[in-house]
Write an enzyme that holds these catalytic residues in place. Structure first.
Site, PDB file in Angstrom:
ATOM      1  N   HIS A   1     -57.585 -28.507-117.570  1.00 10.37           N
ATOM      2  CA  HIS A   1     -57.191 -27.878-118.830  1.00 10.37           C
ATOM      3  C   HIS A   1     -57.029 -26.365-118.701  1.00 10.37           C
ATOM      4  CE1 HIS A   1     -61.604 -27.217-119.370  1.00 10.37           C
ATOM      5  NE2 HIS A   1     -61.211 -26.140-120.013  1.00 10.37           N
TER       6      HIS A   1
ATOM      7  N   LYS B   1     -53.906 -22.974-120.339  1.00  6.11           N
ATOM      8  CA  LYS B   1     -54.175 -21.714-121.021  1.00  6.11           C
ATOM      9  C   LYS B   1     -52.990 -20.759-120.866  1.00  6.11           C
ATOM     10  CE  LYS B   1     -59.226 -21.919-120.509  1.00  6.11           C
ATOM     11  NZ  LYS B   1     -59.570 -21.888-121.949  1.00  6.11           N
TER      12      LYS B   1
ATOM     13  N   GLU C   1     -70.714 -18.864-118.693  1.00  7.70           N
ATOM     14  CA  GLU C   1     -70.980 -19.506-119.972  1.00  7.70           C
ATOM     15  C   GLU C   1     -72.353 -19.077-120.466  1.00  7.70           C
ATOM     16  OE1 GLU C   1     -69.230 -23.844-119.945  1.00  7.70           O
ATOM     17  OE2 GLU C   1     -70.356 -23.521-118.095  1.00  7.70           O
TER      18      GLU C   1
ATOM     19  N   ASP D   1     -68.464 -29.064-110.990  1.00  8.98           N
ATOM     20  CA  ASP D   1     -68.000 -29.040-112.371  1.00  8.98           C
ATOM     21  C   ASP D   1     -66.982 -27.939-112.610  1.00  8.98           C
ATOM     22  OD1 ASP D   1     -68.020 -29.873-115.112  1.00  8.98           O
ATOM     23  OD2 ASP D   1     -69.312 -28.177-115.592  1.00  8.98           O
TER      24      ASP D   1
ATOM     25  N   HIS E   1     -61.332 -25.821-111.773  1.00 11.64           N
ATOM     26  CA  HIS E   1     -60.831 -24.653-112.505  1.00 11.64           C
ATOM     27  C   HIS E   1     -60.716 -23.411-111.624  1.00 11.64           C
ATOM     28  CE1 HIS E   1     -61.487 -27.291-115.764  1.00 11.64           C
ATOM     29  NE2 HIS E   1     -62.726 -26.974-116.031  1.00 11.64           N
TER      30      HIS E   1
ATOM     31  N   LYS F   1     -74.125 -21.053-115.930  1.00 15.27           N
ATOM     32  CA  LYS F   1     -74.528 -21.309-117.311  1.00 15.27           C
ATOM     33  C   LYS F   1     -75.652 -20.361-117.698  1.00 15.27           C
ATOM     34  CE  LYS F   1     -73.152 -26.121-117.848  1.00 15.27           C
ATOM     35  NZ  LYS F   1     -72.258 -25.812-118.986  1.00 15.27           N
TER      36      LYS F   1
END
Length: 493
Positions: free
Chosen positions: A186, A190, A224, A243, A248, A342
């Site tokens: 995804h 963008k 994040e 992940d 990405h 994270k």
């Protein structure tokens, strides 16, 4: 047919679909992203009026039940100024639903009956657990929901290493040709990621410097502030490397480093990206850092450690920093620093291009100090392109020259103020429906990414590299700072 659809249809063997099938249609992704994205395409009249949307999942719903579910999703996730749109009712009329147990072939016959005639073209969006990929493909094949008029979009995770990824890709390849398979990342939907290609290949000023002669290093950060967010089982089996880095971040690296494609089409763009991915040098132990967040404070709120969030001890990493090298002529000797984590200090996705200093500072004797130019491409939360340049501070000093670093900004929000900020899935769903694979990932790209990632994980195992603890609300373990500082480089913070 829309003009854009005609152009894509002329360039590809696949024609725009008249039917869209959503697997996992009652899941979190559908609720937060897919249904709002499809509504936006409907409201903006970017999809044909006769496109039918069929949802399927294990939930025992009928058509009206699914429409109620979709209406609640739109009310929750659409911006407030769009929740009263008069287009919602007509969008809901497009929707129908068929419950399905993907582990049984019989359910796929009922699904095929619900879809009806798909000779006009069928697009499938498959968002399911990895263990259901094979039975789902078998079921689609059994029910006649494959063939040259069908294409399939695959949502990650597509395996957890090269071997398991190959199993899934082989299963999909048994029913679909490669040009019918749309692997989704995804981030590629963008606007700022697509603008990176426009920045590089539609402007003459950067390309002469976009190499080892002009660039000192590149940084890619995806941070994040959130923790597990209810993804306990999935995340603890996956970790930050698989992940975020495997997909990405490596796609961002490939787009940043790729050569100019001959044309802006799927084959040309993806050919250049895979060359970069195959040129990645194996990472040495001293060039990698694993971390796991401990307790701390994020945005002024106290948060627990990863193991407390998880409820048990774990050696899964929530932070990764890497020093990568691309062994080709353009990038020889230029380090690419990657980090993701994270519970970090802020939510941020960005690419920083650090140019080399000018070879001679003519202002030095008058007190002028120089910083090297820096190009910052911010993907989220705001979207902008910022070039840091040196300028003279206005003054009347007879002997001194005061130089200051100032930004030249392109805020996409301000430059295109009338354009609504879109969800990345809007672009990807539209391209899936229209049959444009340019922003999707080809199998050889996926395999090149997994080879590099598997080598890193193998090194972790051989070196017994346990995650280093870092306080929530910071920028990761101190070892990540040392990773760059050894080279005289600081992370862009």
């Amino acid at each position: 047919m829309h003009e854009r659809s005609r152009a894509i249809s002329a360039a590809n063997s696949l024609k725009p679909s008249t039917s869209l099938l959503l697997f996992g249609a009652t899941g979190d992704l559908a609720k937060r992203m897919l249904l709002p994205s499809l509504f936006a395409l409907h409201e903006d009249e970017l999809i044909d009026a006769d496109l039918r949307i069929t949802g399927t999942a294990r939930s025992e719903l009928d058509d009206e039940g699914f429409r109620d579910f979709a209406k609640e999703a739109l009310e929750e996730y659409l911006p407030e100024d769009r929740r009263d749109s008069g287009s919602i009712a007509s969008f809901l009329e497009r929707l129908q639903y068929q419950p399905l147990d993907a582990s049984t072939l019989e359910g796929f016959d009922d699904l095929a009956a619900k879809l009806g005639d798909i000779s006009g073209g069928l697009s499938i969006f498959l968002s399911t657990a990895p263990f259901l990929f094979e039975p789902t493909i078998k079921g689609l094949k059994h029910a006649g929901l494959t063939g040259p008029h069908v294409r399939i979009g695959l949502e990650k995770p597509l395996g957890n290493d090269l071997a398991s990824s190959a199993v899934i890709n082989d299963a999909v390849a048994s029913a679909f040709d490669e040009d019918q398979i749309f692997r989704i990342d995804h981030y590629l939907g963008k606007e700022t990621v697509q603008n990176l290609m426009a920045l590089r290949f539609a402007n003459m000023m950067f390309e002469p410097l976009w190499n080892a002669g002009g660039i000192e290093h590149v940084q890619i950060t995806v941070s994040e502030t959130v923790g597990l967010e209810g993804r306990h089982g999935f995340y603890d089996d996956t970790g930050a490397l698989r992940d975020m880095v495997q997909n990405h971040m490596l796609q961002l690296l490939a787009i940043t480093a790729m050569e100019a494609p001959a044309e802006f089409d799927a084959t040309s763009v993806r050919d250049e990206k895979v060359k970069v991915l195959r040129s990645l040098r194996p990472v040495k132990p001293a060039e990698m850092v694993r971390g796991q967040y401990g307790s701390g404070a994020v945005a002024g709120n106290a948060v627990e450690s990863y193991e407390d969030d998880l409820g048990e001890a774990s050696d899964t990493e929530t932070f990764v920093a890497l020093k990568a090298h691309i062994d080709n002529w353009r990038w020889q000797g230029v380090p690419f620093y990657l980090r993701t984590g994270k519970r970090m200090a802020e939510r941020r996705s960005e690419i920083v291009i650090q140019f080399k200093c000018v070879p001679h500072n003519i202002f030095a004797e008058r007190g002028g100090r120089l910083n090297a130019n820096r190009l910052v491409i911010r993907l989220q939360p705001e979207e902008y392109v910022r070039l840091m340049v040196m300028a003279k501070k206005p003054s009347m000093d007879r002997d001194g020259v005061t130089l200051r670093e100032v930004p030249l900004d392109l805020s996409l929000t301000q430059a295109f103020s009338r354009a609504r900020r879109r969800i990345a899935y809007e672009r990807l769903l539209l391209d899936l429906i229209d049959g444009d694979p340019t922003l999707f990932v080809r199998r050889d790209e996926v395999e090149a990414q997994w080879r590099w990632i598997d080598d890193i994980r193998s090194t972790w195992a051989k070196e017994n590299m346990e995650p280093k603890s870092y306080g929530s609300g910071g920028w990761g373990p101190s070892a990540a700072i040392a990773l760059t500082e050894r080279d005289g480089v600081s992370w862009n913070e």
